[in-house]
Design an enzyme around this catalytic site. Structure first.
Site, PDB file in Angstrom:
ATOM      1  N   SER A  93      -5.734 -11.976  51.904  1.00 34.80           N
ATOM      2  CA  SER A  93      -6.325 -13.211  50.919  1.00 34.80           C
ATOM      3  C   SER A  93      -7.726 -12.996  51.340  1.00 34.80           C
ATOM      4  O   SER A  93      -8.338 -12.481  52.273  1.00 34.80           O
ATOM      5  CB  SER A  93      -5.590 -14.472  51.482  1.00 34.80           C
TER       6      SER A  93
ATOM      7  N   GLU B 271     -11.450 -15.373  50.982  1.00 34.04           N
ATOM      8  CA  GLU B 271     -12.274 -16.747  50.925  1.00 34.04           C
ATOM      9  C   GLU B 271     -13.509 -16.815  50.255  1.00 34.04           C
ATOM     10  O   GLU B 271     -14.395 -15.953  50.445  1.00 34.04           O
ATOM     11  CB  GLU B 271     -12.409 -17.247  52.486  1.00 34.04           C
TER      12      GLU B 271
ATOM     13  N   ALA C  40     -18.825 -29.843  54.172  1.00 33.54           N
ATOM     14  CA  ALA C  40     -18.839 -30.981  55.051  1.00 33.54           C
ATOM     15  C   ALA C  40     -18.772 -32.482  54.405  1.00 33.54           C
ATOM     16  O   ALA C  40     -19.808 -32.692  53.472  1.00 33.54           O
ATOM     17  CB  ALA C  40     -20.131 -30.882  55.874  1.00 33.54           C
TER      18      ALA C  40
ATOM     19  N   HIS D   9      -9.487 -25.596  49.981  1.00 34.99           N
ATOM     20  CA  HIS D   9      -9.645 -26.280  51.449  1.00 34.99           C
ATOM     21  C   HIS D   9      -9.695 -27.957  51.089  1.00 34.99           C
ATOM     22  O   HIS D   9     -10.008 -28.248  50.211  1.00 34.99           O
ATOM     23  CB  HIS D   9     -10.903 -25.859  52.133  1.00 34.99           C
TER      24      HIS D   9
ATOM     25  N   ARG E 234     -10.064 -30.203  59.935  1.00 36.69           N
ATOM     26  CA  ARG E 234     -10.701 -31.278  60.179  1.00 36.69           C
ATOM     27  C   ARG E 234     -12.163 -31.519  59.454  1.00 36.69           C
ATOM     28  O   ARG E 234     -12.415 -32.385  58.862  1.00 36.69           O
ATOM     29  CB  ARG E 234     -10.900 -31.225  61.617  1.00 36.69           C
ATOM     30  N   GLY E 235     -12.892 -30.082  59.432  1.00 34.24           N
ATOM     31  CA  GLY E 235     -14.115 -30.304  59.042  1.00 34.24           C
ATOM     32  C   GLY E 235     -15.252 -30.665  59.731  1.00 34.24           C
ATOM     33  O   GLY E 235     -15.050 -30.928  60.943  1.00 34.24           O
ATOM     34  N   ASP E 236     -16.372 -30.425  59.400  1.00 35.88           N
ATOM     35  CA  ASP E 236     -17.614 -30.673  60.402  1.00 35.88           C
ATOM     36  C   ASP E 236     -18.252 -31.938  59.883  1.00 35.88           C
ATOM     37  O   ASP E 236     -18.161 -32.475  58.457  1.00 35.88           O
ATOM     38  CB  ASP E 236     -18.611 -29.634  60.248  1.00 35.88           C
TER      39      ASP E 236
ATOM     40  N   ALA F  56      -7.220 -32.819  62.150  1.00 35.42           N
ATOM     41  CA  ALA F  56      -6.362 -32.195  61.022  1.00 35.42           C
ATOM     42  C   ALA F  56      -5.100 -32.457  60.989  1.00 35.42           C
ATOM     43  O   ALA F  56      -4.154 -32.502  60.160  1.00 35.42           O
ATOM     44  CB  ALA F  56      -6.548 -30.594  61.145  1.00 35.42           C
TER      45      ALA F  56
ATOM     46  N   HIS G 233     -11.474 -23.608  70.386  1.00 36.26           N
ATOM     47  CA  HIS G 233     -12.442 -24.605  69.273  1.00 36.26           C
ATOM     48  C   HIS G 233     -13.476 -24.846  70.367  1.00 36.26           C
ATOM     49  O   HIS G 233     -13.250 -24.956  71.444  1.00 36.26           O
ATOM     50  CB  HIS G 233     -11.881 -25.868  68.741  1.00 36.26           C
TER      51      HIS G 233
ATOM     52  N   GLN H 247      -9.955 -18.719  62.891  1.00 37.60           N
ATOM     53  CA  GLN H 247     -11.264 -18.289  63.129  1.00 37.60           C
ATOM     54  C   GLN H 247     -11.507 -16.697  63.063  1.00 37.60           C
ATOM     55  O   GLN H 247     -10.739 -16.098  63.862  1.00 37.60           O
ATOM     56  CB  GLN H 247     -11.963 -19.025  64.222  1.00 37.60           C
TER      57      GLN H 247
ATOM     58  N   PHE I  84     -24.027 -17.907  62.832  1.00 36.54           N
ATOM     59  CA  PHE I  84     -22.642 -18.196  62.619  1.00 36.54           C
ATOM     60  C   PHE I  84     -21.959 -18.411  63.713  1.00 36.54           C
ATOM     61  O   PHE I  84     -21.062 -19.377  63.977  1.00 36.54           O
ATOM     62  CB  PHE I  84     -21.754 -17.302  61.452  1.00 36.54           C
TER      63      PHE I  84
ATOM     64  N   HIS J  84      -7.143 -12.247  56.466  1.00 39.21           N
ATOM     65  CA  HIS J  84      -7.928 -13.264  55.562  1.00 39.21           C
ATOM     66  C   HIS J  84      -9.473 -12.944  55.614  1.00 39.21           C
ATOM     67  O   HIS J  84      -9.863 -12.997  56.754  1.00 39.21           O
ATOM     68  CB  HIS J  84      -7.676 -14.581  55.726  1.00 39.21           C
TER      69      HIS J  84
END
Length: 279
Positions: free
Chosen positions: A9, A11, A45, A70, A100-102, A116, A142, A169, A209, A259
């Site tokens: 896949s 993104e 975000a 997402h 969850r996101g930033d 999440a 994380h 990740q 990043f 991915h």
């Protein structure tokens, strides 16, 4: 696993302008030739790209491809998430990536959902089995995890809440992924955990990043990239070799797919796809 049962896949992130949308359509036309299982589309975000995420997903659907938006819980309320889910259901979308996101700069409170797993639980309660739900996994842990065990247990909570599978990740250390999978299997986690793959096009961008998300650039890769300075052709060539070898090793070890974090660029991902014989 056979090639046909693996999930490959891509993104994308939603464009900010009409010009960007046109450019992304042209890029997607190139990527569509690769025949990915689905395109995922990021969510900014605090939900800052909510409408553009939906627009991009609908564009992808109109082009005849599967899309997985997402959905981030940071900065969201139950009502806003319920509204988004209703929109996605109305358009026949059956696949989500729940994160969850930033926390955006200046936002003091995370919103109704803190983690999440709470978002996944809410999606299941609101929509039953309508959606296939992906969640994030972190082979190198994380960056906010208190310990490796805490991170592993947090991952299991997302699956216990109803997630079907996971995307990791990105990473460049095969052993990190292999060890993470072993740890998951030892505690009874059997869902597919697809490796996230980041092609290398720019050392400065990659370093930025990676520092933000906690992904390690192994010293030998970092030093080699540093040695090329502004020689972008050498960086791309070296990066292609490194990532191709990583992907080959992952697939040989039984990874359930790949991915690719494309950053809305087709060329490197297309080259990797061809090198790996995925076309």
């Amino acid at each position: 696993m056979t090639k046909d049962t693996r999930t490959f896949s891509l993104e994308l992130f939603p464009p900010q302008t009409a010009e960007g949308a046109e450019k992304l359509r042209a890029t997607r036309a190139q990527m569509a030739l690769l025949k990915p299982r689905f395109f995922s589309v990021t969510f900014g975000a605090g939900g800052s790209t909510r409408d553009r995420t939906l627009e991009t997903v609908l564009d992808i659907q109109r082009e005849g491809h599967a899309a997985a938006p997402h959905l981030s819980c940071i900065g969201s309320t139950r009502e806003s998430i319920r509204s988004i889910l209703e929109q996605y259901r109305a358009h026949g979308i059956r696949h989500l990536v729940a994160l969850r996101g930033d926390l955006p700069s200046g936002m003091a409170q995370p919103g109704t959902f803190r983690y999440a797993n709470e978002l996944v639980e809410f999606i299941r309660a609101a929509t039953g089995d309508w959606f296939h739900i992906e969640v994030a996994a972190y082979p190198e842990y994380h960056p906010q995890a208190r310990s490796p065990l805490d991170d592993l247990l947090a991952f299991r909570r997302k699956l216990d809440a109803g997630a079907n599978s996971a995307i990791t990740q990105y990473f460049y250390n095969f052993d990190a992924y292999a060890q993470f999978i072993d740890q998951c299997r030892r505690i009874g986690i059997e869902v597919p955990i697809v490796p996230g793959i980041m092609p290398i096009s720019s050392y400065s961008s990659l370093a930025r990043f990676s520092d933000n998300c906690g992904a390690e650039i192994p010293r030998w890769i970092r030093k080699k990239l540093e040695s090329y300075g502004d020689d972008s052709a050498s960086i791309r060539a070296f990066g292609l070799d490194v990532v191709t070898q990583l992907c080959e090793k992952l697939l040989a070890s039984g990874a359930p797919g790949l991915h690719f974090y494309t950053l809305n660029q087709a060329s490197l991902t297309s080259t990797l796809w061809q090198r790996l014989g995925l076309t």
